[in-house]
Design a protein around this motif. Structure first.
Motif, PDB file in Angstrom:
ATOM      1  N   VAL A  86       1.600   7.684  11.832  1.00 30.40           N
ATOM      2  CA  VAL A  86       0.916   8.702  10.895  1.00 30.40           C
ATOM      3  C   VAL A  86       1.490   7.718   9.641  1.00 30.40           C
ATOM      4  O   VAL A  86       1.023   8.581   8.414  1.00 30.40           O
ATOM      5  CB  VAL A  86       2.140   9.998  11.015  1.00 30.40           C
ATOM      6  CG1 VAL A  86       2.615  10.176  11.878  1.00 30.40           C
ATOM      7  CG2 VAL A  86       3.846   8.903  11.033  1.00 30.40           C
ATOM      8  N   CYS A  87       1.505   7.076   9.776  1.00 30.14           N
ATOM      9  CA  CYS A  87       0.697   6.505   7.691  1.00 30.14           C
ATOM     10  C   CYS A  87       0.250   6.699   7.295  1.00 30.14           C
ATOM     11  O   CYS A  87      -1.830   6.504   7.535  1.00 30.14           O
ATOM     12  CB  CYS A  87       1.638   5.076   7.868  1.00 30.14           C
ATOM     13  SG  CYS A  87       2.009   3.744   6.106  1.00 30.14           S
ATOM     14  N   PRO A  88       0.048   7.029   5.554  1.00 27.55           N
ATOM     15  CA  PRO A  88      -1.664   7.244   5.092  1.00 27.55           C
ATOM     16  C   PRO A  88      -2.112   6.450   5.006  1.00 27.55           C
ATOM     17  O   PRO A  88      -3.785   6.461   4.966  1.00 27.55           O
ATOM     18  CB  PRO A  88      -0.865   8.324   4.225  1.00 27.55           C
ATOM     19  CG  PRO A  88       0.327   8.109   3.983  1.00 27.55           C
ATOM     20  CD  PRO A  88       1.108   7.827   5.346  1.00 27.55           C
ATOM     21  N   ARG A 109       0.930  -1.215   0.541  1.00 24.72           N
ATOM     22  CA  ARG A 109      -0.167  -0.122  -0.060  1.00 24.72           C
ATOM     23  C   ARG A 109       0.673   1.324  -0.251  1.00 24.72           C
ATOM     24  O   ARG A 109       0.447   2.506  -0.561  1.00 24.72           O
ATOM     25  CB  ARG A 109      -0.470   0.243   1.242  1.00 24.72           C
ATOM     26  CG  ARG A 109      -2.288  -1.541   1.498  1.00 24.72           C
ATOM     27  CD  ARG A 109      -3.235  -0.419   2.434  1.00 24.72           C
ATOM     28  NE  ARG A 109      -2.698  -0.340   3.363  1.00 24.72           N
ATOM     29  CZ  ARG A 109      -3.163  -1.732   4.233  1.00 24.72           C
ATOM     30  NH1 ARG A 109      -3.512  -2.477   4.304  1.00 24.72           N
ATOM     31  NH2 ARG A 109      -2.676  -1.171   5.415  1.00 24.72           N
ATOM     32  N   CYS A 110       1.871   1.446   0.480  1.00 22.90           N
ATOM     33  CA  CYS A 110       3.080   2.025   0.442  1.00 22.90           C
ATOM     34  C   CYS A 110       3.102   3.171  -0.246  1.00 22.90           C
ATOM     35  O   CYS A 110       3.423   3.094  -1.529  1.00 22.90           O
ATOM     36  CB  CYS A 110       4.130   1.757   0.947  1.00 22.90           C
ATOM     37  SG  CYS A 110       5.533   3.319   0.823  1.00 22.90           S
ATOM     38  N   ILE A 111       2.947   4.284  -0.012  1.00 24.89           N
ATOM     39  CA  ILE A 111       2.917   5.082  -1.340  1.00 24.89           C
ATOM     40  C   ILE A 111       4.480   6.060  -1.440  1.00 24.89           C
ATOM     41  O   ILE A 111       3.857   7.586  -1.953  1.00 24.89           O
ATOM     42  CB  ILE A 111       1.571   6.198  -1.457  1.00 24.89           C
ATOM     43  CG1 ILE A 111       1.173   7.066   0.073  1.00 24.89           C
ATOM     44  CG2 ILE A 111       0.920   5.698  -1.480  1.00 24.89           C
ATOM     45  CD1 ILE A 111       0.368   8.529   0.151  1.00 24.89           C
ATOM     46  N   ARG A 112       4.679   5.938  -0.398  1.00 25.52           N
ATOM     47  CA  ARG A 112       5.784   6.289  -0.521  1.00 25.52           C
ATOM     48  C   ARG A 112       6.398   8.230   0.207  1.00 25.52           C
ATOM     49  O   ARG A 112       6.633   8.392  -0.628  1.00 25.52           O
ATOM     50  CB  ARG A 112       7.071   6.784  -1.874  1.00 25.52           C
ATOM     51  CG  ARG A 112       7.525   4.709  -2.704  1.00 25.52           C
ATOM     52  CD  ARG A 112       7.731   4.347  -2.253  1.00 25.52           C
ATOM     53  NE  ARG A 112       9.029   2.739  -2.659  1.00 25.52           N
ATOM     54  CZ  ARG A 112       8.259   2.109  -2.162  1.00 25.52           C
ATOM     55  NH1 ARG A 112       7.028   1.423  -1.171  1.00 25.52           N
ATOM     56  NH2 ARG A 112       8.030   0.685  -3.154  1.00 25.52           N
ATOM     57  N   CYS A 113       5.703   7.972   1.063  1.00 19.27           N
ATOM     58  CA  CYS A 113       5.183   9.836   1.414  1.00 19.27           C
ATOM     59  C   CYS A 113       6.578  10.158   2.675  1.00 19.27           C
ATOM     60  O   CYS A 113       7.005  11.117   2.531  1.00 19.27           O
ATOM     61  CB  CYS A 113       4.422   9.729   2.132  1.00 19.27           C
ATOM     62  SG  CYS A 113       3.856   9.118   3.948  1.00 19.27           S
ATOM     63  N   GLY A 114       7.078   8.866   3.353  1.00 18.36           N
ATOM     64  CA  GLY A 114       7.832   9.256   4.011  1.00 18.36           C
ATOM     65  C   GLY A 114       7.750  10.066   5.581  1.00 18.36           C
ATOM     66  O   GLY A 114       8.703  10.065   5.785  1.00 18.36           O
ATOM     67  N   ALA A 115       6.563   9.555   5.788  1.00 16.05           N
ATOM     68  CA  ALA A 115       5.936  10.640   6.705  1.00 16.05           C
ATOM     69  C   ALA A 115       6.362   9.132   8.216  1.00 16.05           C
ATOM     70  O   ALA A 115       7.508  10.165   9.122  1.00 16.05           O
ATOM     71  CB  ALA A 115       4.328  10.322   7.263  1.00 16.05           C
ATOM     72  N   CYS A 116       7.124   7.747   8.045  1.00 18.61           N
ATOM     73  CA  CYS A 116       6.838   6.816   8.843  1.00 18.61           C
ATOM     74  C   CYS A 116       9.246   7.618   8.982  1.00 18.61           C
ATOM     75  O   CYS A 116       9.182   7.270  10.570  1.00 18.61           O
ATOM     76  CB  CYS A 116       7.341   5.905   8.096  1.00 18.61           C
ATOM     77  SG  CYS A 116       8.242   5.280   6.664  1.00 18.61           S
ATOM     78  N   MET A 117       9.907   7.606   7.897  1.00 20.84           N
ATOM     79  CA  MET A 117      11.248   8.270   8.434  1.00 20.84           C
ATOM     80  C   MET A 117      11.118   9.403   9.164  1.00 20.84           C
ATOM     81  O   MET A 117      11.387  10.018  10.343  1.00 20.84           O
ATOM     82  CB  MET A 117      12.327   7.949   7.164  1.00 20.84           C
ATOM     83  CG  MET A 117      11.342   9.066   6.543  1.00 20.84           C
ATOM     84  SD  MET A 117      12.303   8.004   4.839  1.00 20.84           S
ATOM     85  CE  MET A 117      11.211   6.816   4.192  1.00 20.84           C
TER      86      MET A 117
END
Ligand code: SF4
Lengths: 270, 476
Positions: free
Chosen positions: B373-375, B313-321
């Motif tokens: 925070v993961c969207p 599902r990951c949309i590579r937003c970077g919020a997790c990091m």
């Protein structure tokens, strides 16, 4: 079994719920005072408290290091010790959260999963149990100090504990709460993480200690002994004057012993 | 790129000691988290949007073959060509072949994480092409010959001074020899250099944030507009994308776009959102003559079939990091491959193996901030724990840890011995610590102290001992 009651005066007649206290290994070994404070608070909240001697650890070391079978073995021990109570309460969001996670360990053992579910459904972290289930709104304690509060991650995110300790602390006489910047950022303890990656963990707790010092508080409180040992260890190494207690000790009016890692009182102390 | 994840521990320690890196990390630290929080606060339906995004992604993944086919058909209808790459090697070969067939010399690139993943740049340079990254951050790390350290802000580990030096060294050949100090000046100078490259380029390669199945459209978001120029100026446009990027409709893509910008940079919408569908049509004023899409699997179908499906599902937003305290302390390079932080600690072992990257899922306190925070609500800590379980089953972890855990489990299932043992331990530690109440060091426990902390001593008695005495005293 009693339904949740409102109010904070529980002199308890017929309807005292039976609470099984899950002491946690850290409170058992490091700080019996936290267990005693938990008992005192639960009794004040109208519960009758028992501590089955057959309880040990919640199983997180195994669970979080990939040994799910081992975790299940420890979990069976805990379930057998505590499943018969009306409620199971732990003075830790981390261990309480683990007990709530038990059903996941028994996906291929329906019988045990059933028992795990039943117990998970009545398991609580101490402070949120007092406020949310027992309706406690105030405590009878004094602690005339400037304090700050660290939100431990598991309690905060897995169990939604944030306002509950603050509400009760607001009723402690003389206590001034100074909010901690980044109070929701992990202190770097993380169970075995802190010894597997000590340098990273050290940086994280260093940042935490700096944030604590910046508040000007004399005392830092929290709801999980793991985090508190880490924080107290760092503050101690840095030679600061900030003392560290579990929030239950203050709420129960039992913070009259040395804080975590403080020198023993000359009289011989504990 | 060759993974260096086996050296995670050493690399993490270097990172902690690298003062310049720490300056860069500290500067970046709160920025993203604060901006995201503000953006989320300004959108009351954020959580509902997340639920919709999860539903869209889950539905697409359940019917991935269907939507990929629809997408491929639509691309071909629009005059483009679809290439299927099952491995990184396939992807590299396909891209090189397209560039050769186009008779290319100069290739411009937009930012593409899948490009990093399969190692497109190395392959193209090895085949004799000149490759220029056009995303400012990517351009900087290309000059520095480094991999990205963040999936959204690839050069976040660089300070302004370092960037000025890089430009100074590399731009003299263009007659730009003034040493710059201010960010706008640097941006302008990079633009000046890149502008000539856009015009020279024969092939433009971009990634894709989404692929729209109904229309065969690829969507990219940038804040610099470089994606536009990369896909419309050269005569050949190649889109490289993981197969999980496909979504059914344009409507779905916009739902995800709203989440992506807010989660990544705290913007309501990214400055440029570029939709491209097929090559230039008769009558179009601009656009490429050829349009290729390279759909990369590289392990994704395996993930689709196992416990790690949610990761797709990951949309590579970077919020997790951006919210990971470990990432915040050590930066992205310590992780040793393309994807850092929480999402990288799952993707990397799955891509390069647990033997190589076993440290990554372990180097996490399971504090849960990333999942919060993961969207698209990926349960990152659970997946990390699942990887630890896999590692344990494969017997890859450290032996002493295994023995320690086995001993502890035995101990916890023998309560009498547990009570006695803990009693002795508490008593002994308290005695050894004496009046001081804590330890500054202790044999066999060096790791605790390497974190720069003392160890508080126990009070002396176990709770169980106190409790038993109290019960007796009360005559119960
Ligand atoms: S895992 Fe979630 S938070 Fe992390 S990059 Fe992917 S979508 Fe964003």
């Amino acid at each position: 079994m009693s339904a949740p009651r409102a109010g904070s005066s529980h002199d308890g007649t017929g309807s005292r719920p039976r609470v099984g206290l899950f002491v946690t290994c850290l409170a058992n070994i490091y700080r019996p005072n936290v267990g005693l404070a938990a008992v005192a608070l639960l009794e004040k909240a109208g519960c009758s408290v028992e501590v089955p001697l057959t309880q040990t650890c919640c199983g997180q070391p195994s669970y979080n290091n990939g040994d799910l079978n081992g975790a299940a073995r420890t979990a069976r021990q805990t379930i057998e010790a505590l499943e018969d109570f009306d409620y199971v309460v732990a003075p830790s969001g981390s261990c309480g959260g683990m007990l709530r996670d038990y059903p996941r360990l028994f996906t291929s053992e329906p019988g045990w999963q059933q028992r795990a579910r039943a117990m998970a459904a009545k398991t609580y972290e101490l402070i949120s149990f007092l406020t949310d289930i027992r309706g406690m709104t105030s405590v009878d304690a004094a602690f005339p100090h400037r304090v700050t509060y660290h939100d431990s991650c598991h309690g905060l995110r897995a169990l939604g504990i944030r306002e509950q300790p603050r509400r009760l602390l607001a009723t402690v006489r003389g206590l001034e709460l100074r909010e901690l910047a980044d109070s929701e950022i992990c202190c770097g303890f993380g169970g075995t993480f802190c010894v597997k990656y000590p340098e990273i963990s050290g940086r994280m707790v260093g940042d935490k200690a700096a944030a604590i010092s910046a508040t000007g508080a004399e005392v830092v409180l929290g709801g999980d002994l793991g985090c508190l040992l880490n924080i107290a260890g760092r503050l101690g190494r840095e030679g600061g004057k900030v003392r560290v207690y579990h929030v239950a000790e203050v709420l129960a009016g039992m913070a009259d012993v040395p804080g975590l890692g403080d020198p023993r009182q000359p009289s011989g102390g504990s | 790129m060759e993974p260096l994840s086996h050296a995670f521990k050493e690399r993490a320690v270097w990172a902690l000691q690298d003062e310049t890196l720490q300056v860069a990390l500290n500067r970046a630290k709160d920025g993203f988290a604060v901006k995201r929080a503000k953006a989320v606060e300004g959108l009351p339906e954020f959580d509902a949007l997340r639920d919709r995004a999860v539903a869209i992604k889950n539905h697409t993944l359940e019917n991935l073959d269907h939507y990929l086919e629809r997408y491929a058909d639509a691309v071909e209808r629009a005059g483009g060509k679809v290439h299927w790459a099952s491995s990184a090697e396939d992807a590299r070969r396909i891209v090189v072949e397209i560039c050769r067939a186009a008779g290319a010399k100069m290739i411009t690139k937009g930012k593409s994480m899948v490009g990093e993943e399969v190692g497109v740049n190395g392959a193209l340079e090895g085949a004799g092409f000149e490759v220029v990254e056009t995303d400012l951050g990517e351009y900087i790390i290309q000059l520095a010959h480094e991999p990205p350290s963040h999936i959204i802000v690839p050069a976040v580990h660089k300070t302004r001074g370092q960037i000025a030096d890089l430009f100074h060294q590399n731009h003299q050949k263009y007659g730009l020899s003034r040493k710059l100090a201010e960010v706008p000046e640097m941006v302008n100078e990079a633009r000046q250099v890149l502008r000539s490259k856009y015009l020279e380029a024969d092939v433009g390669i971009t990634g894709a944030n989404f692929l729209i199945a109904e229309s065969g459209t690829s969507v990219i978001v940038t804040n610099e507009g470089n994606g536009d120029l990369t896909c419309s100026l050269p005569k050949v446009h190649i889109v490289t994308a993981g197969i999980e990027k496909v979504v059914p409709t344009a409507e779905d893509a916009t739902t995800l776009l709203r989440l992506l910008a807010r989660s990544a940079t705290g913007q309501d919408i990214t400055t440029y959102t570029t939709f491209s569908t097929g090559p230039k049509r008769p009558g179009d004023t601009d656009g490429p003559e050829e349009y290729h899409v390279v759909l990369v699997d590289n392990g994704r179908t395996t993930m689709l079939g196992d416990q790690f499906r949610e990761m797709l599902r990951c949309i590579r937003c970077g919020a997790c990091m951006n919210h990971c305290p470990v990432y915040g302390a050590i930066g992205g390079h310590a992780y040793g491959w393309v994807y850092p932080g929480p999402m990288g600690s799952i993707l990397t072992p799955l891509a390069v193996g647990l033997k190589e990257a076993g440290n990554l899922p372990n180097a996490c306190t399971l504090n849960g901030h990333c999942a919060e925070v993961c969207p698209v609500r990926i349960p990152l800590p659970d997946l990390l724990r699942t990887l630890r379980h896999r590692e344990y089953q494969l017997r890859l972890g450290l032996k002493p840890m295994r023995w320690g855990l086995a001993a502890w489990v035995w101990f916890t299932t023998h309560p009498r011995i547990y009570r006695l043992g803990t009693r002795v331990q508490a008593r002994m530690l308290a005695l050894l610590a004496g009046r001081k109440g804590r330890f500054r060091r202790m044999p066999f426990a060096g790791s605790w102290f390497r974190g720069g902390r003392d160890l508080p001593a126990p009070q002396g008695e176990t709770f169980m001992a106190v409790w038993q005495r109290r019960q007796k005293g009360q005559g119960r």
